[in-house]
Design a protein around this motif. Structure first.
Motif, PDB file in Angstrom:
ATOM      1  N   GLU A 161     -23.527  -1.447  44.756  1.00  0.00           N
ATOM      2  CA  GLU A 161     -22.303  -0.657  44.814  1.00  0.00           C
ATOM      3  C   GLU A 161     -22.572   0.830  44.600  1.00  0.00           C
ATOM      4  OE1 GLU A 161     -18.957  -3.914  43.366  1.00  0.00           O
ATOM      5  OE2 GLU A 161     -19.800  -2.503  41.912  1.00  0.00           O
ATOM      6  N   ARG A 162     -23.601   1.152  43.812  1.00  0.00           N
ATOM      7  CA  ARG A 162     -23.916   2.555  43.540  1.00  0.00           C
ATOM      8  C   ARG A 162     -24.805   3.180  44.604  1.00  0.00           C
ATOM      9  NH1 ARG A 162     -25.356   2.528  37.040  1.00  0.00           N
ATOM     10  NH2 ARG A 162     -23.233   2.078  36.291  1.00  0.00           N
ATOM     11  N   SER A 163     -25.298   2.383  45.523  1.00  0.00           N
ATOM     12  CA  SER A 163     -26.239   2.873  46.531  1.00  0.00           C
ATOM     13  C   SER A 163     -25.494   3.363  47.772  1.00  0.00           C
ATOM     14  CB  SER A 163     -27.220   1.768  46.921  1.00  0.00           C
ATOM     15  OG  SER A 163     -26.541   0.728  47.617  1.00  0.00           O
ATOM     16  N   ARG A 164     -26.279   3.877  48.703  1.00  0.00           N
ATOM     17  CA  ARG A 164     -25.720   4.324  49.981  1.00  0.00           C
ATOM     18  C   ARG A 164     -25.098   3.156  50.735  1.00  0.00           C
ATOM     19  NH1 ARG A 164     -27.542   4.482  55.205  1.00  0.00           N
ATOM     20  NH2 ARG A 164     -26.775   6.210  56.502  1.00  0.00           N
ATOM     21  N   VAL A 165     -25.715   1.988  50.636  1.00  0.00           N
ATOM     22  CA  VAL A 165     -25.160   0.800  51.305  1.00  0.00           C
ATOM     23  C   VAL A 165     -23.795   0.453  50.731  1.00  0.00           C
ATOM     24  CG1 VAL A 165     -25.505  -1.659  51.740  1.00  0.00           C
ATOM     25  CG2 VAL A 165     -27.442  -0.084  51.869  1.00  0.00           C
ATOM     26  N   GLY A 166     -23.668   0.534  49.405  1.00  0.00           N
ATOM     27  CA  GLY A 166     -22.381   0.245  48.778  1.00  0.00           C
ATOM     28  C   GLY A 166     -21.293   1.206  49.225  1.00  0.00           C
ATOM     29  N   ARG A 167     -21.637   2.479  49.339  1.00  0.00           N
ATOM     30  CA  ARG A 167     -20.655   3.455  49.823  1.00  0.00           C
ATOM     31  C   ARG A 167     -20.273   3.178  51.277  1.00  0.00           C
ATOM     32  NH1 ARG A 167     -24.158   6.780  46.748  1.00  0.00           N
ATOM     33  NH2 ARG A 167     -25.270   7.459  48.626  1.00  0.00           N
ATOM     34  N   LEU A 169     -20.275   0.191  52.681  1.00  0.00           N
ATOM     35  CA  LEU A 169     -19.419  -0.996  52.668  1.00  0.00           C
ATOM     36  C   LEU A 169     -17.982  -0.633  52.293  1.00  0.00           C
ATOM     37  CD1 LEU A 169     -21.794  -3.599  50.949  1.00  0.00           C
ATOM     38  CD2 LEU A 169     -21.111  -3.542  53.343  1.00  0.00           C
ATOM     39  N   ARG A 170     -17.835   0.249  51.305  1.00  0.00           N
ATOM     40  CA  ARG A 170     -16.488   0.669  50.913  1.00  0.00           C
ATOM     41  C   ARG A 170     -15.804   1.444  52.042  1.00  0.00           C
ATOM     42  NH1 ARG A 170     -19.135   1.561  46.002  1.00  0.00           N
ATOM     43  NH2 ARG A 170     -19.376   3.789  46.434  1.00  0.00           N
ATOM     44  N   ALA A 171     -16.583   2.246  52.744  1.00  0.00           N
ATOM     45  CA  ALA A 171     -16.003   2.995  53.864  1.00  0.00           C
ATOM     46  C   ALA A 171     -15.507   2.049  54.951  1.00  0.00           C
ATOM     47  CB  ALA A 171     -17.046   3.958  54.425  1.00  0.00           C
ATOM     48  N   VAL A 172     -16.282   1.023  55.243  1.00  0.00           N
ATOM     49  CA  VAL A 172     -15.870   0.041  56.251  1.00  0.00           C
ATOM     50  C   VAL A 172     -14.635  -0.709  55.778  1.00  0.00           C
ATOM     51  CG1 VAL A 172     -16.569  -2.066  57.456  1.00  0.00           C
ATOM     52  CG2 VAL A 172     -18.201  -0.183  57.198  1.00  0.00           C
ATOM     53  N   ARG A 173     -14.595  -1.027  54.496  1.00  0.00           N
ATOM     54  CA  ARG A 173     -13.448  -1.761  53.950  1.00  0.00           C
ATOM     55  C   ARG A 173     -12.167  -0.934  54.019  1.00  0.00           C
ATOM     56  NH1 ARG A 173     -14.139  -2.804  47.850  1.00  0.00           N
ATOM     57  NH2 ARG A 173     -13.583  -0.598  47.826  1.00  0.00           N
ATOM     58  N   ALA A 193     -23.381  -7.848  54.582  1.00  0.00           N
ATOM     59  CA  ALA A 193     -22.645  -8.399  53.444  1.00  0.00           C
ATOM     60  C   ALA A 193     -22.449  -9.904  53.592  1.00  0.00           C
ATOM     61  CB  ALA A 193     -21.292  -7.694  53.323  1.00  0.00           C
ATOM     62  N   PHE A 194     -22.175 -10.344  54.798  1.00  0.00           N
ATOM     63  CA  PHE A 194     -21.972 -11.775  55.057  1.00  0.00           C
ATOM     64  C   PHE A 194     -23.254 -12.564  54.775  1.00  0.00           C
ATOM     65  CE2 PHE A 194     -21.664 -15.497  57.872  1.00  0.00           C
ATOM     66  CZ  PHE A 194     -20.402 -15.968  57.538  1.00  0.00           C
ATOM     67  N   VAL A 195     -24.390 -12.049  55.209  1.00  0.00           N
ATOM     68  CA  VAL A 195     -25.670 -12.737  54.999  1.00  0.00           C
ATOM     69  C   VAL A 195     -26.026 -12.772  53.510  1.00  0.00           C
ATOM     70  CG1 VAL A 195     -28.146 -12.602  55.441  1.00  0.00           C
ATOM     71  CG2 VAL A 195     -26.528 -12.262  57.305  1.00  0.00           C
TER      72      VAL A 195
END
Length: 310
Positions: A161-167, A169-173, A193-195
């Motif tokens: 959640e604190r990483s670039r990937v987490g940001r 994912l939040r943007a996509v959400r 995220a699904f995998v």
């Protein structure tokens, strides 16, 4: 302490197990995807472990590896769940909302029908006599297996959640079109995220087969999908602690109220209804809102003029 663990050990381990399944559903929700596929991957992982630990053709491998056979089942279940999650996720995650939920429910139903009609899975009867992991004598000892997995999952989720990937994912959400316009590929992160959720559910299933000592097609059903979704929604879908709290609560309430016989199911239903109506952000979301410091109240223009007036 030993008497307490002997009495409630099975329940405590089941609560941790439910929290882990809730977290497996939490990952797709981070990308805004309402996926109900976790029980399917959970059932797949359990079948992998059950077959590897009981099939006569693998007796030589079991004798050679000894207790190392159990971690091997986790690895194989994780790999198969990840590959299947990728194959299912790429086409399914082009759908959104209720259509994605229906597609993942269909996936769980297909896996259940396949398990019911294969001889290697035991058909409708299932697989019995699965050996206990690491020679455990009591069910509470599975806390030494599920506990570290829960801790590692929480740490991984927090760092994610604190990483670039987490940001991303939040943007996509929050807004998929805006994220795509900003250079964040929605499909890439939704499939990721699904995998991740599929791999976690598969590992939990592989750990659960020895814990339950038996495995059949009832482990991955539509009812299980709805129950797993309830773990996340009641606990809170915007906090990593939400699925853990929701899974533990909804698993414990029917068992703690067992002395009420059939009324315990009524109370469990009331908990779901009340939480859905009055805690839209889940239990953890409501607690965070209560503990969050209130912003200071600034005086309005009229009050400011009154203060400076002589």
């Amino acid at each position: 302490m030993s008497d307490f663990l002997a009495t409630y050990g099975f329940l405590i381990v089941t609560m941790v197990q439910a929290g882990l399944l809730g977290l497996s559903l939490y990952f797709p929700l981070q990308a805004g995807q309402l996926s109900l596929a976790s029980p399917g991957f959970y059932a797949l992982g359990g079948y992998v472990a059950a077959i590897m630990l009981t099939h006569p053709a693998l007796a030589g491998l079991r004798d050679t590896l000894g207790n190392f056979m159990f971690p091997l089942t986790w690895v194989v279940a994780a790999l198969l769940s990840g590959v299947l999650g990728l194959l299912v996720g790429i086409p399914a995650l082009r759908l959104r909302g209720i259509y994605l939920a229906l597609a993942t429910i269909a996936f769980v139903s297909v896996l259940q029908v396949v398990a019911l009609n294969l001889s290697i899975t035991g058909g409708a009867v299932g697989i019995f006599g699965i050996p206990q992991a690491f020679g455990f004598q009591d069910r509470w000892q599975y806390l030494f297996v599920f506990g570290p997995l829960l801790l590692l999952t929480l740490l991984f989720t927090r760092q994610l959640e604190r990483s670039r990937v987490g940001r991303a994912l939040r943007a996509v959400r929050e807004d998929e079109l805006a994220a795509d316009a900003m250079g964040v590929p929605p499909t890439h992160y939704k499939v990721m995220a699904f995998v991740i959720g599929a791999v976690l559910a598969g590992i939990v299933g592989a750990m659960s087969a020895p814990f339950l000592n038996t495995w059949n097609a009832k482990q991955g059903t539509f009812d299980a999908s709805i129950a797993t979704l309830a773990f996340v929604l009641i606990g809170g879908s915007r906090s990593l602690w939400g699925p853990v709290v929701g899974g533990a609560l909804l698993t414990a309430v029917p068992e703690v109220l067992r002395f009420l016989a059939d009324w315990r199911l009524v109370i469990n239903g009331l908990v779901l209804v009340v939480a859905s109506l009055y805690l839209p952000q889940g239990i953890v979301g409501a607690l965070q809102k209560l503990t969050r410091p209130r912003p200071p109240v600034r005086p309005g223009p009229a009050a400011s003029r009154a203060e400076v007036r002589p």
